[in-house]
Write a protein that holds these residues in place. Structure first.
Motif, short mmCIF file in Angstrom:
data_model
loop_
_atom_site.label_atom_id
_atom_site.label_comp_id
_atom_site.label_asym_id
_atom_site.label_seq_id
_atom_site.Cartn_x
_atom_site.Cartn_y
_atom_site.Cartn_z
N PRO A 153 6.59 18.09 9.19
CA PRO A 153 5.46 18.15 8.26
C PRO A 153 5.66 17.27 7.02
CG PRO A 153 6.00 20.35 9.02
CD PRO A 153 7.12 19.44 9.49
N GLY A 154 6.88 17.23 6.52
CA GLY A 154 7.17 16.39 5.36
C GLY A 154 6.98 14.92 5.67
N LEU A 155 7.45 14.51 6.84
CA LEU A 155 7.25 13.12 7.24
C LEU A 155 5.77 12.82 7.42
CD1 LEU A 155 10.15 12.66 9.82
CD2 LEU A 155 9.96 11.62 7.55
N GLY A 156 5.03 13.80 7.90
CA GLY A 156 3.58 13.64 8.05
C GLY A 156 2.90 13.43 6.70
N VAL A 157 3.34 14.16 5.69
CA VAL A 157 2.78 14.00 4.35
C VAL A 157 3.10 12.61 3.82
CG1 VAL A 157 2.89 14.80 1.95
CG2 VAL A 157 2.83 16.46 3.81
N LEU A 158 4.34 12.16 4.02
CA LEU A 158 4.71 10.82 3.56
C LEU A 158 3.91 9.75 4.28
CD1 LEU A 158 8.59 11.20 3.21
CD2 LEU A 158 6.84 11.40 1.43
N PHE A 159 3.70 9.94 5.59
CA PHE A 159 2.89 8.98 6.34
C PHE A 159 1.45 8.98 5.84
CE2 PHE A 159 0.12 7.66 9.81
CZ PHE A 159 0.60 6.38 10.02
N GLU A 160 0.92 10.14 5.52
CA GLU A 160 -0.44 10.24 4.99
C GLU A 160 -0.57 9.40 3.71
OE1 GLU A 160 -3.49 13.85 4.19
OE2 GLU A 160 -1.57 14.01 3.12
N ILE A 161 0.42 9.48 2.85
CA ILE A 161 0.40 8.70 1.60
C ILE A 161 0.46 7.21 1.91
CG2 ILE A 161 1.70 8.18 -0.50
CD1 ILE A 161 2.55 11.20 -0.45
N ILE A 162 1.32 6.84 2.85
CA ILE A 162 1.41 5.43 3.25
C ILE A 162 0.06 4.95 3.78
CG2 ILE A 162 2.42 3.84 4.95
CD1 ILE A 162 5.01 5.58 4.70
N TRP A 163 -0.52 5.73 4.67
CA TRP A 163 -1.79 5.36 5.30
C TRP A 163 -2.90 5.21 4.26
CZ3 TRP A 163 -2.78 3.74 10.09
CH2 TRP A 163 -4.11 3.67 10.51
N GLN A 164 -2.97 6.15 3.34
CA GLN A 164 -4.02 6.12 2.32
C GLN A 164 -3.89 4.91 1.39
OE1 GLN A 164 -3.45 9.97 0.55
NE2 GLN A 164 -4.94 10.94 1.90
N ASN A 165 -2.70 4.37 1.26
CA ASN A 165 -2.46 3.25 0.35
C ASN A 165 -2.27 1.92 1.07
OD1 ASN A 165 -2.22 4.43 -2.52
ND2 ASN A 165 -1.13 5.87 -1.22
N ALA A 166 -2.52 1.90 2.37
CA ALA A 166 -2.33 0.69 3.16
C ALA A 166 -3.64 -0.10 3.25
CB ALA A 166 -1.86 1.06 4.57
N SER A 167 -3.47 -1.41 3.34
CA SER A 167 -4.62 -2.28 3.58
C SER A 167 -5.04 -2.13 5.05
CB SER A 167 -4.26 -3.74 3.29
OG SER A 167 -3.32 -4.20 4.26
N GLU A 168 -6.19 -2.67 5.38
CA GLU A 168 -6.65 -2.61 6.77
C GLU A 168 -5.67 -3.36 7.68
OE1 GLU A 168 -9.04 -0.69 8.11
OE2 GLU A 168 -9.12 0.10 6.06
N ASN A 169 -5.13 -4.47 7.21
CA ASN A 169 -4.15 -5.22 8.01
C ASN A 169 -2.87 -4.40 8.20
OD1 ASN A 169 -5.75 -7.47 8.45
ND2 ASN A 169 -4.96 -8.58 6.69
N ASP A 170 -2.42 -3.73 7.15
CA ASP A 170 -1.23 -2.88 7.27
C ASP A 170 -1.47 -1.76 8.27
OD1 ASP A 170 0.18 -4.38 5.39
OD2 ASP A 170 -0.31 -3.03 3.73
N LYS A 171 -2.66 -1.17 8.24
CA LYS A 171 -2.99 -0.09 9.18
C LYS A 171 -2.96 -0.60 10.61
CE LYS A 171 -5.70 2.68 5.96
NZ LYS A 171 -7.02 3.18 5.60
N LYS A 172 -3.53 -1.78 10.83
CA LYS A 172 -3.52 -2.37 12.18
C LYS A 172 -2.09 -2.60 12.65
CE LYS A 172 -8.02 -4.57 11.89
NZ LYS A 172 -8.75 -5.85 11.79
N GLU A 173 -1.23 -3.11 11.75
CA GLU A 173 0.16 -3.35 12.11
C GLU A 173 0.87 -2.04 12.43
OE1 GLU A 173 4.30 -5.13 10.28
OE2 GLU A 173 2.41 -5.79 9.40
N MET A 174 0.64 -1.00 11.63
CA MET A 174 1.27 0.30 11.90
C MET A 174 0.83 0.83 13.26
SD MET A 174 1.41 2.43 8.33
CE MET A 174 -0.04 1.81 7.48
N LEU A 175 -0.45 0.70 13.57
CA LEU A 175 -0.96 1.18 14.85
C LEU A 175 -0.36 0.39 16.02
CD1 LEU A 175 -4.67 1.82 13.85
CD2 LEU A 175 -2.94 3.54 14.41
N GLN A 176 -0.20 -0.92 15.83
CA GLN A 176 0.43 -1.74 16.88
C GLN A 176 1.88 -1.31 17.10
OE1 GLN A 176 -0.24 -5.70 15.36
NE2 GLN A 176 -2.09 -5.97 16.59
#
Length: 69
Positions: free
Chosen positions: A38-61
């Motif tokens: 759950p803690g890692l999920g919270v940290l990922f949520e923060i990363i995702w919310q602050n990522a650009s669209e390109n960063d999100k695409k890279e994370m998904l890849q």
């Protein structure tokens, strides 16, 4: 008594240096303890919310590639 995991995690890491944040993530991943997920999920949520669209695409890849192994 309800515990807000999101707020607890954020409070625990707020003010940490980059090195301390990295240590937290590495420790959680290496420990393999499900209680850390759950803690890692919270940290990922923060990363995702602050990522650009390109960063999100890279994370998904990267995620898709990691799951394909």
């Amino acid at each position: 008594m309800a515990i807000n995991i999101r707020n607890a995690v954020i409070q625990n890491v707020t003010g940490n240096s980059r090195e301390e944040l990295e240590d937290t993530i590495v420790d959680a991943v290496q420990s393999g303890e499900e209680l850390m997920l759950p803690g890692l999920g919270v940290l990922f949520e923060i990363i995702w919310q602050n990522a650009s669209e390109n960063d999100k695409k890279e994370m998904l890849q990267r995620l898709a590639g990691g799951l394909a192994k």
